[in-house]
Design a protein around this motif. Structure first.
Motif, PDB file in Angstrom:
ATOM      1  N   SER A  28       0.863  -1.248  -0.116  1.00 31.37           N
ATOM      2  CA  SER A  28       0.075   0.052  -0.107  1.00 31.37           C
ATOM      3  C   SER A  28       0.756   1.280  -0.167  1.00 31.37           C
ATOM      4  CB  SER A  28      -0.790  -0.088   1.223  1.00 31.37           C
ATOM      5  OG  SER A  28      -0.263   0.017   2.585  1.00 31.37           O
ATOM      6  N   ASP A  29       2.159   0.934   0.141  1.00 24.15           N
ATOM      7  CA  ASP A  29       2.849   2.433   0.167  1.00 24.15           C
ATOM      8  C   ASP A  29       3.906   2.415  -1.093  1.00 24.15           C
ATOM      9  OD1 ASP A  29       5.918   0.923   1.935  1.00 24.15           O
ATOM     10  OD2 ASP A  29       4.691   0.249   0.331  1.00 24.15           O
ATOM     11  N   GLU A  30       3.274   1.791  -2.204  1.00 28.04           N
ATOM     12  CA  GLU A  30       3.885   2.044  -3.500  1.00 28.04           C
ATOM     13  C   GLU A  30       3.436   3.390  -4.019  1.00 28.04           C
ATOM     14  OE1 GLU A  30       5.967   1.110  -6.524  1.00 28.04           O
ATOM     15  OE2 GLU A  30       5.317  -0.470  -5.334  1.00 28.04           O
ATOM     16  N   PRO A  31       4.368   4.113  -4.561  1.00 28.69           N
ATOM     17  CA  PRO A  31       4.367   5.542  -4.912  1.00 28.69           C
ATOM     18  C   PRO A  31       3.481   5.447  -6.344  1.00 28.69           C
ATOM     19  CG  PRO A  31       6.474   4.866  -5.491  1.00 28.69           C
ATOM     20  CD  PRO A  31       5.871   3.866  -4.698  1.00 28.69           C
ATOM     21  N   GLY A  32       2.322   6.142  -6.329  1.00 32.10           N
ATOM     22  CA  GLY A  32       1.425   6.053  -7.400  1.00 32.10           C
ATOM     23  C   GLY A  32       1.895   6.997  -8.709  1.00 32.10           C
ATOM     24  N   CYS A  33       1.014   6.968  -9.743  1.00 31.59           N
ATOM     25  CA  CYS A  33       1.112   8.047 -10.631  1.00 31.59           C
ATOM     26  C   CYS A  33       0.478   9.365 -10.089  1.00 31.59           C
ATOM     27  CB  CYS A  33       0.406   7.424 -11.994  1.00 31.59           C
ATOM     28  SG  CYS A  33       1.249   6.259 -12.930  1.00 31.59           S
ATOM     29  N   ARG A  34       1.394  10.179 -10.011  1.00 28.90           N
ATOM     30  CA  ARG A  34       1.068  11.618  -9.290  1.00 28.90           C
ATOM     31  C   ARG A  34       1.024  12.624 -10.662  1.00 28.90           C
ATOM     32  NH1 ARG A  34       4.618   9.331  -5.774  1.00 28.90           N
ATOM     33  NH2 ARG A  34       6.421  10.763  -6.555  1.00 28.90           N
ATOM     34  N   VAL A 141       7.864   0.676 -15.239  1.00 29.31           N
ATOM     35  CA  VAL A 141       6.748  -0.441 -15.083  1.00 29.31           C
ATOM     36  C   VAL A 141       6.892  -0.909 -13.483  1.00 29.31           C
ATOM     37  CG1 VAL A 141       5.751  -2.551 -15.901  1.00 29.31           C
ATOM     38  CG2 VAL A 141       7.101  -1.131 -17.530  1.00 29.31           C
ATOM     39  N   ARG A 142       5.685  -1.156 -12.911  1.00 29.81           N
ATOM     40  CA  ARG A 142       5.710  -1.637 -11.615  1.00 29.81           C
ATOM     41  C   ARG A 142       4.311  -2.288 -11.562  1.00 29.81           C
ATOM     42  NH1 ARG A 142       2.268   1.635  -8.837  1.00 29.81           N
ATOM     43  NH2 ARG A 142       1.639   3.727  -9.820  1.00 29.81           N
ATOM     44  N   ASN A 143       4.440  -3.195 -10.579  1.00 23.18           N
ATOM     45  CA  ASN A 143       3.319  -4.213 -10.203  1.00 23.18           C
ATOM     46  C   ASN A 143       2.509  -4.093  -8.803  1.00 23.18           C
ATOM     47  OD1 ASN A 143       5.303  -5.471  -8.756  1.00 23.18           O
ATOM     48  ND2 ASN A 143       3.855  -7.157  -8.605  1.00 23.18           N
ATOM     49  N   GLU A 166       4.106   3.869 -16.664  1.00 19.27           N
ATOM     50  CA  GLU A 166       4.094   5.161 -16.543  1.00 19.27           C
ATOM     51  C   GLU A 166       4.910   5.685 -17.797  1.00 19.27           C
ATOM     52  OE1 GLU A 166       5.582   6.504 -12.834  1.00 19.27           O
ATOM     53  OE2 GLU A 166       4.030   4.859 -11.754  1.00 19.27           O
ATOM     54  N   ILE A 167       4.264   6.434 -18.524  1.00 17.65           N
ATOM     55  CA  ILE A 167       4.892   7.040 -19.829  1.00 17.65           C
ATOM     56  C   ILE A 167       4.898   8.644 -19.662  1.00 17.65           C
ATOM     57  CG2 ILE A 167       4.949   7.279 -22.276  1.00 17.65           C
ATOM     58  CD1 ILE A 167       3.700   4.743 -22.411  1.00 17.65           C
ATOM     59  N   GLY A 168       5.859   9.265 -19.198  1.00 14.45           N
ATOM     60  CA  GLY A 168       5.808  10.770 -18.818  1.00 14.45           C
ATOM     61  C   GLY A 168       4.738  10.804 -17.542  1.00 14.45           C
ATOM     62  N   ASP A 169       3.794  11.911 -17.789  1.00 12.52           N
ATOM     63  CA  ASP A 169       2.945  12.029 -16.837  1.00 12.52           C
ATOM     64  C   ASP A 169       1.493  11.227 -17.188  1.00 12.52           C
ATOM     65  OD1 ASP A 169       1.821  13.452 -18.974  1.00 12.52           O
ATOM     66  OD2 ASP A 169       1.506  15.213 -18.059  1.00 12.52           O
ATOM     67  N   LEU A 170       1.635  10.000 -18.192  1.00 10.83           N
ATOM     68  CA  LEU A 170       0.482   9.263 -18.627  1.00 10.83           C
ATOM     69  C   LEU A 170       0.802   8.080 -17.656  1.00 10.83           C
ATOM     70  CD1 LEU A 170      -2.083   9.135 -20.377  1.00 10.83           C
ATOM     71  CD2 LEU A 170      -0.448   8.082 -22.080  1.00 10.83           C
ATOM     72  N   CYS A 171      -0.570   7.529 -17.155  1.00  9.98           N
ATOM     73  CA  CYS A 171      -0.453   6.185 -16.163  1.00  9.98           C
ATOM     74  C   CYS A 171      -1.312   5.368 -16.874  1.00  9.98           C
ATOM     75  CB  CYS A 171      -0.720   6.614 -14.993  1.00  9.98           C
ATOM     76  SG  CYS A 171       0.427   7.859 -14.050  1.00  9.98           S
ATOM     77  N   ILE A 172      -0.995   4.211 -17.158  1.00 10.68           N
ATOM     78  CA  ILE A 172      -1.839   3.142 -17.935  1.00 10.68           C
ATOM     79  C   ILE A 172      -1.743   1.823 -16.843  1.00 10.68           C
ATOM     80  CG2 ILE A 172      -2.042   1.529 -19.802  1.00 10.68           C
ATOM     81  CD1 ILE A 172      -0.235   3.868 -21.422  1.00 10.68           C
ATOM     82  N   ALA A 173      -2.939   1.379 -16.464  1.00 13.12           N
ATOM     83  CA  ALA A 173      -3.179   0.169 -15.632  1.00 13.12           C
ATOM     84  C   ALA A 173      -3.590  -0.858 -16.355  1.00 13.12           C
ATOM     85  CB  ALA A 173      -3.867   0.556 -14.527  1.00 13.12           C
TER      86      ALA A 173
END
Length: 274
Positions: A28-34, A141-143, A166-173
Motif C-alpha cells: 500500500s506504500d507504492e508511489p502512485g502515478c501523481r 513499470v511496476r506491479n 508510466e510514460i511521462g505523466d501518463l499512467c496506464i494500468a
C-alpha cells in the motif's frame, strides 16, 4: 483455451467468498502515478502491426493484440507487451513482457530470449508477492499484487499482479486476470490511473457487476475492455454500464493517447479484438 474445473459456475461462488474474506497483501506504500510526475501448445498468432513509433513527447500508442495482450509503445521506442503468452503475441519482440499465471494464455513457457525484461506477476519461488519496479528508457513499470483462485480450489495469495505503465505523466494500468474487488490498499498502490485495461468476461475473472465497481473506484478517463471472448460478454457489460459512461467503438485496434488529450469525462473505448 481449456476450461479448468475450478472455474465451473458451481465453484465460482465458493471461491469468490474465500477471496473476499481474506484481504490481499498488496503493497500500500507504492508511489502512485501523481499529476506532478512527468498446457497444449497452439501456434502463435501475431497481430498485423506495421506502423513506426512516430510519437510525440507525452504520447503513448496502445494496440489490442488480443485476449489480454496489449502492445504499449513510447516516444522513445520502448515496447511492452501485457500478459505475454505462447498463443497470441505482437509481431515485434517487446523490450518488456509482463505475465500472469492464472491461465497459460496469460504467460509464456518460452518467452523470446531477446526480451530485455520478463516480469512475472507472481513470485516463482513462492516466497511471497512479486515485486517489480523498473525503468527502461522512457517507460517505468511496476506491479500491484492480487489474489487468484488456484487450481486446487483455494486462494492463491499474491498469485497475480496488476501492472502500471508510466510514460511521462501518463499512467496506464493493466488489471490482468483480476478475480476480486479492489481494496483501499490496491487503490493506493495503483495511484492515479489515466487509462485502464480491464477484463469483462464476467466468469473467468471478476463478475461484471464487480468490475463496474472497480472502474468507478479508479475513475480513469479512458477504459478499454479486454478478455471478452467475442461479442456477447462485451455487449452484456456495455449494456450494464451504458447509463454510467459513454462508449466509443473504434474501427482499428490501435489508439494513440496523451495526457493532454484525454476525454473530459470517463469513456469506454472498444478496440477490435477478442
Amino acid at each position: 483455451m481449456r476450461v479448468s474445473k475450478m472455474l465451473l459456475p458451481s465453484a465460482l461462488a465458493l471461491f469468490a467468498a474465500a477471496l473476499l474474506a481474506v484481504p490481499s497483501r498488496a503493497q500500500s506504500d507504492e508511489p502512485g502515478c501523481r499529476p506532478e510526475m512527468a498446457g497444449l501448445m497452439l501456434p502463435i498468432q501475431r497481430a498485423n502491426l506495421t506502423h513506426p513509433v512516430n510519437l510525440a513527447k507525452g504520447e503513448a500508442r496502445l494496440t489490442f493484440v488480443g485476449h489480454a495482450t496489449f502492445l504499449i509503445e513510447t516516444p522513445g521506442g520502448i515496447k511492452a507487451a501485457t500478459d505475454y503468452n505462447d498463443y497470441v503475441r505482437p509481431p515485434e519482440t517487446p523490450d518488456i513482457a509482463t505475465m500472469n499465471k492464472a491461465h497459460s494464455t496469460h504467460n509464456s513457457r518460452n518467452p523470446d530470449p531477446a526480451i530485455k525484461q520478463v516480469l512475472p506477476g507472481w513470485d516463482p519461488t513462492g516466497a511471497g508477492a512479486a515485486k517489480h519496479e523498473i525503468t527502461l528508457g522512457d517507460l517505468r513499470v511496476r506491479n500491484v499484487p492480487t489474489n487468484i483462485r488456484s487450481y486446487s480450489g483455494s486462494t492463491d495469495f499474491d498469485g497475480n499482479s496488476m501492472f502500471v505503465f508510466e510514460i511521462g505523466d501518463l499512467c496506464i494500468a493493466h488489471l490482468g486476470h483480476l478475480h476480486h474487488p479492489l481494496e483501499p490498499g490496491h487503490l493506493r498502490a495503483l495511484g492515479r490511473v489515466d487509462v485502464v485495461l480491464f477484463p469483462v468476461d464476467g466468469s473467468y475473472t471478476l463478475d461484471q457487476e464487480g468490475m463496474v465497481e472497480v472502474l468507478k473506484s479508479l475513475q480513469a478517463k479512458v477504459m478499454i475492455p479486454m478478455h471478452f471472448f467475442g461479442g456477447s460478454s462485451l455487449n452484456r457489460f456495455l449494456a450494464r454500464s451504458q447509463d454510467l459512461w459513454p462508449v466509443e467503438r473504434r474501427a482499428t485496434s490501435t489508439i494513440t493517447i496523451a495526457k493532454s488529450a484525454l476525454p473530459a469525462r470517463p469513456t469506454i473505448i472498444v478496440l477490435p479484438g477478442n
